[in-house]
Design a protein around this motif. Structure first.
Motif, short mmCIF file in Angstrom:
data_model
loop_
_atom_site.label_atom_id
_atom_site.label_comp_id
_atom_site.label_asym_id
_atom_site.label_seq_id
_atom_site.Cartn_x
_atom_site.Cartn_y
_atom_site.Cartn_z
N ALA A 115 -2.40 -3.13 2.13
CA ALA A 115 -3.63 -2.65 1.51
C ALA A 115 -4.86 -3.13 2.27
O ALA A 115 -5.83 -2.39 2.40
CB ALA A 115 -3.68 -3.11 0.05
N GLN A 134 -5.12 -0.84 5.24
CA GLN A 134 -5.40 0.54 4.82
C GLN A 134 -6.88 0.70 4.43
O GLN A 134 -7.54 1.66 4.83
CB GLN A 134 -4.50 0.94 3.65
N PHE A 135 -7.39 -0.26 3.65
CA PHE A 135 -8.73 -0.14 3.08
C PHE A 135 -9.77 -1.04 3.73
O PHE A 135 -10.96 -0.86 3.52
CB PHE A 135 -8.69 -0.41 1.58
N ALA A 189 -11.19 -1.00 7.97
CA ALA A 189 -10.11 -0.14 7.48
C ALA A 189 -9.45 0.55 8.67
O ALA A 189 -10.12 1.04 9.57
CB ALA A 189 -10.67 0.89 6.51
N PRO A 195 -6.73 3.14 8.25
CA PRO A 195 -5.81 3.87 7.37
C PRO A 195 -4.60 4.40 8.13
O PRO A 195 -4.73 5.04 9.16
CB PRO A 195 -6.65 5.02 6.82
N ASP A 204 -11.19 -5.13 4.71
CA ASP A 204 -11.62 -6.29 3.93
C ASP A 204 -12.92 -6.80 4.53
O ASP A 204 -12.90 -7.61 5.46
CB ASP A 204 -10.54 -7.37 3.95
N ALA A 224 0.86 -1.18 0.00
CA ALA A 224 0.00 0.00 0.00
C ALA A 224 0.89 1.22 0.00
O ALA A 224 1.92 1.25 0.66
CB ALA A 224 -0.90 0.00 1.23
#
Length: 141
Positions: A104, A107-108, A117, A119, A110, A4
Motif C-alpha cells: 500500500a 501503491q499510494f 506513489a 502504482p 507516503d 494492497a
C-alpha cells in the motif's frame, strides 16, 4: 490480502452488464473470475517489470538518498516479493494484489517518508478490453 489490492467489481457499466448476464447464466462467477485473475496476473507482472503504472506513466525514479543493498537499479524490487502478485476469486468478486504490508505504501505513496506513489495495481485500457473479451467469450459458451 493485507497489503494492497484492487477489486474488480461492477463499477464499469459495460462490465456490469456482462457480469449480470453471466450471473444469470452461471450463478457462480468463480470460474469467470479465475480466468480474469490469471489474465490480470500476467498483464500486471509485465507492467511491473516495465516499471509503469496502469496509466502508462513510468514510476518516479529512486531518490538519491535511497540506499539498497540489492537490486539497486530496480524500482520496487529488493527481494522480489512485491511483484509476486496473487488473486482471490469468489462467486461475487475478484481481488488482485499483494499480501505485503508495504504494498500500500508503494501503491499510494507516503509523503511523511518522502515515498512517491508508484502504482502497480489497476486496469489499463488493454486490460479492460481483455476483460470484456473474456466475459463475451464466457457468454458465448
Amino acid at each position: 490480502m493485507a497489503g494492497a489490492f484492487i477489486i474488480i467489481d461492477y463499477n464499469d457499466a459495460e462490465i456490469r452488464v456482462f457480469l449480470e448476464k453471466l450471473q444469470e447464466k452461471l450463478g457462480d462467477l468463480t470460474p469467470v473470475f479465475r480466468d480474469l485473475g490469471e489474465s490480470l496476473l500476467i498483464s500486471h507482472r509485465e507492467r511491473f517489470n516495465r516499471g509503469i503504472g496502469p496509466d502508462g506513466a513510468p514510476w518516479p525514479a529512486l531518490s538519491p538518498h535511497t540506499h539498497k543493498k540489492k537490486n539497486q537499479d530496480k524500482l520496487l524490487v529488493l527481494d522480489g516479493w512485491l511483484r509476486q502478485l496473487n488473486y482471490q476469486a469468489s462467486g461475487t468478486e475478484l481481488r488482485l494484489g499483494t499480501d505485503r504490508l508495504y504494498g500500500a505504501t508503494h501503491q499510494f505513496g507516503d509523503p511523511d517518508r518522502h515515498i512517491p506513489a508508484r502504482p502497480f495495481l489497476g486496469l489499463d485500457e488493454g486490460e479492460r478490453a481483455a476483460i470484456l473479451e473474456t466475459l463475451a467469450d464466457w457468454l458465448a459458451d
